[in-house]
Design a protein around this motif. Structure first.
Motif, PDB file in Angstrom:
ATOM      1  N   UNK A  86       0.832  -1.201   0.000  1.00 24.76           N
ATOM      2  CA  UNK A  86       0.000   0.000   0.000  1.00 24.76           C
ATOM      3  C   UNK A  86       0.871   1.258   0.000  1.00 24.76           C
ATOM      4  N   UNK A  87       1.878   1.283   0.860  1.00 31.49           N
ATOM      5  CA  UNK A  87       2.751   2.454   0.946  1.00 31.49           C
ATOM      6  C   UNK A  87       3.555   2.692  -0.316  1.00 31.49           C
ATOM      7  N   UNK A  88       4.132   1.631  -0.873  1.00 24.12           N
ATOM      8  CA  UNK A  88       4.937   1.793  -2.086  1.00 24.12           C
ATOM      9  C   UNK A  88       4.086   2.194  -3.284  1.00 24.12           C
ATOM     10  N   UNK A  89       2.897   1.628  -3.392  1.00 29.97           N
ATOM     11  CA  UNK A  89       2.045   1.999  -4.522  1.00 29.97           C
ATOM     12  C   UNK A  89       1.574   3.452  -4.389  1.00 29.97           C
ATOM     13  N   UNK A  90       1.359   3.918  -3.165  1.00 31.63           N
ATOM     14  CA  UNK A  90       0.959   5.319  -2.956  1.00 31.63           C
ATOM     15  C   UNK A  90       2.074   6.277  -3.353  1.00 31.63           C
TER      16      UNK A  90
END
Length: 163
Positions: A80-84
């Motif tokens: 989730x963090x990397x895709x954001x």
């Protein structure tokens, strides 16, 4: 009519992500562990800046899943963090690219703060709050290392003609 574009250096991109994963789990002594830079996030930001047609949100999400498994985090937390941050980097890449690497480090600080905040949020929901303020230390160390990291990656991309 479809134009065929032949890309070069895919193995360099893959190898850079593998090295970032290894640097993320490399044992460090004592307090240095808290200050470990967010290598994978920095690598995602770099490749999204320079080759957005090859590295994007999907690659960041898959890499986040690998990072979750590799570090034992909750499945989907890093994804989730990397895709954001990949999405934000892709949306603002034209503005970021005009900055010098030293100036870019402040943008990197904001993006990595978001990455850490997402991790903090997920950990909070699952009942695992951070132990102390050093939870934010990777943001500072990554910000300080960004100019050197950018120059090393830029030189590597030029040497192996990655496009």
């Amino acid at each position: 009519m479809t134009l065929l574009v032949r890309h070069n250096g895919g193995w360099v991109i893959l190898l850079s992500f593998i090295i970032a994963l290894l640097l993320t789990t490399m044992p460090l002594s004592g307090a240095l562990t808290d200050w470990r830079p967010a290598w994978v996030a920095m690598m995602v930001i770099y490749w999204c800046l320079v080759l957005p047609e090859r590295v994007g949100v999907t690659i960041a999400w898959l890499l986040g899943l690998v990072l979750d498994v590799h570090t034992g985090a909750l499945l989907g937390q890093n994804a989730l963090g990397l895709s954001a941050i990949a999405y934000l980097t892709l949306q603002s890449r034209n503005q970021i690219r005009v900055f010098r690497p030293l100036q870019q480090s402040f943008v990197i600080c904001v993006y990595l703060s978001l990455f850490q905040f997402i991790n903090l949020w997920v950990r909070g929901i699952t009942g695992i709050p951070p132990q102390h303020w050093l939870f934010w230390a990777p943001v500072a160390s990554s910000m300080l290392l960004w100019p050197a990291f950018f120059y090393v990656m830029h030189a590597t991309r030029r040497k192996f003609n990655v496009f």
